[in-house]
Design an enzyme around this catalytic site. Structure first.
Site, PDB file in Angstrom:
ATOM      1  CB  ILE A  50       5.349   7.057  -1.526  1.00  0.00           C
ATOM      2  CG1 ILE A  50       5.400   6.686  -0.046  1.00  0.00           C
ATOM      3  CG2 ILE A  50       6.584   7.845  -1.939  1.00  0.00           C
ATOM      4  CD1 ILE A  50       6.447   5.625   0.299  1.00  0.00           C
ATOM      5  CB  VAL A  59      -0.967   0.005   1.214  1.00  0.00           C
ATOM      6  CG1 VAL A  59      -1.776   1.296   1.261  1.00  0.00           C
ATOM      7  CG2 VAL A  59      -1.896  -1.201   1.164  1.00  0.00           C
ATOM      8  CB  CYS A  60       4.028   2.030   1.797  1.00  0.00           C
ATOM      9  SG  CYS A  60       3.564   1.430   3.431  1.00  0.00           S
ATOM     10  N   PRO A  61       3.798   2.275  -1.367  1.00  0.00           N
ATOM     11  CG  PRO A  61       4.411   0.586  -2.869  1.00  0.00           C
ATOM     12  CD  PRO A  61       4.079   0.837  -1.422  1.00  0.00           C
TER      13      PRO A  61
END
Length: 194
Positions: free
Chosen positions: A66, A61-63
């Site tokens: 970002i 999920v993080c990328p």
């Protein structure tokens, strides 16, 4: 979350941390990819700051978040706002992830490394079991006062458009109704006589 919490109206904690800087992958000499940044990155310049946290590098999920913040970088810049991404991973892990992930190679904002977890703990966003940061977003005014906090569970990505909408509303310094968007009319408070 920890017992400590940095909430709306409180001063954003002072910090001095290593970060992978925006032009890191264009650096020609070793060592230029890292820089030390402090909370004064925005207050000395009289700018707003948006700091958003993610749990771990090299995840799923993080990328997406970002990359979405990076795609909106010009929107934050137009609002005189410093954008900083952060996690409890090291600057070396951040750099390796940037080199490894296509969507992270051209980031225009620093990736802060809170390896001691001290800032995440002071902000009250450190998850108890794994000691990683929740998906937290802070909008901080030019005087260093927290004006908005949003914290998501580890599995749910945030909405960058909502961060921009709230930033716009805060920057009006006026009363903004529910679902207000930039360019719409703000509210006027009228005192009623008793």
């Amino acid at each position: 979350m920890s017992n400590k919490t940095a909430s709306v109206g409180s001063k954003f904690p002072e910090f001095k941390k290593k970060a992978v800087v925006a032009n890191a992958l264009n650096a020609t000499a070793p060592g230029q990819e890292f820089a030390e940044i402090t909370n004064e990155i925005h207050t000395k310049a009289g700018q707003w700051m948006v700091m958003f946290w993610w749990p771990k590098d090299f995840t799923f999920v993080c990328p997406t978040e970002i990359a979405a913040f990076n795609n909106a970088f010009g929107e934050f810049d137009d609002r005189d706002t410093v954008l900083i991404g952060a996690s409890t991973d090291s600057e070396f892990v951040h750099l390796a992830w940037r080199k490894d992930h296509d969507d992270l190679r051209g980031l225009k904002f620093p990736m802060l490394a809170d390896t001691s977890k001290s800032l995440a703990e002071e902000l009250g966003i450190l998850q108890a079991e794994e000691k990683i940061a929740y998906r937290a977003t802070f909008i901080v005014d030019p005087q260093g006062i927290i004006r908005w906090v949003n914290v998501n569970d580890l599995s749910v990505g945030r909405n960058v458009d909502e961060v921009l909408r709230v930033l716009d509303a805060l920057q009006t310094d006026e009363l903004c109704p529910c679902n207000w968007k930039k360019g719409e009319t703000t509210l006027t408070a009228q005192l009623q006589e008793a």
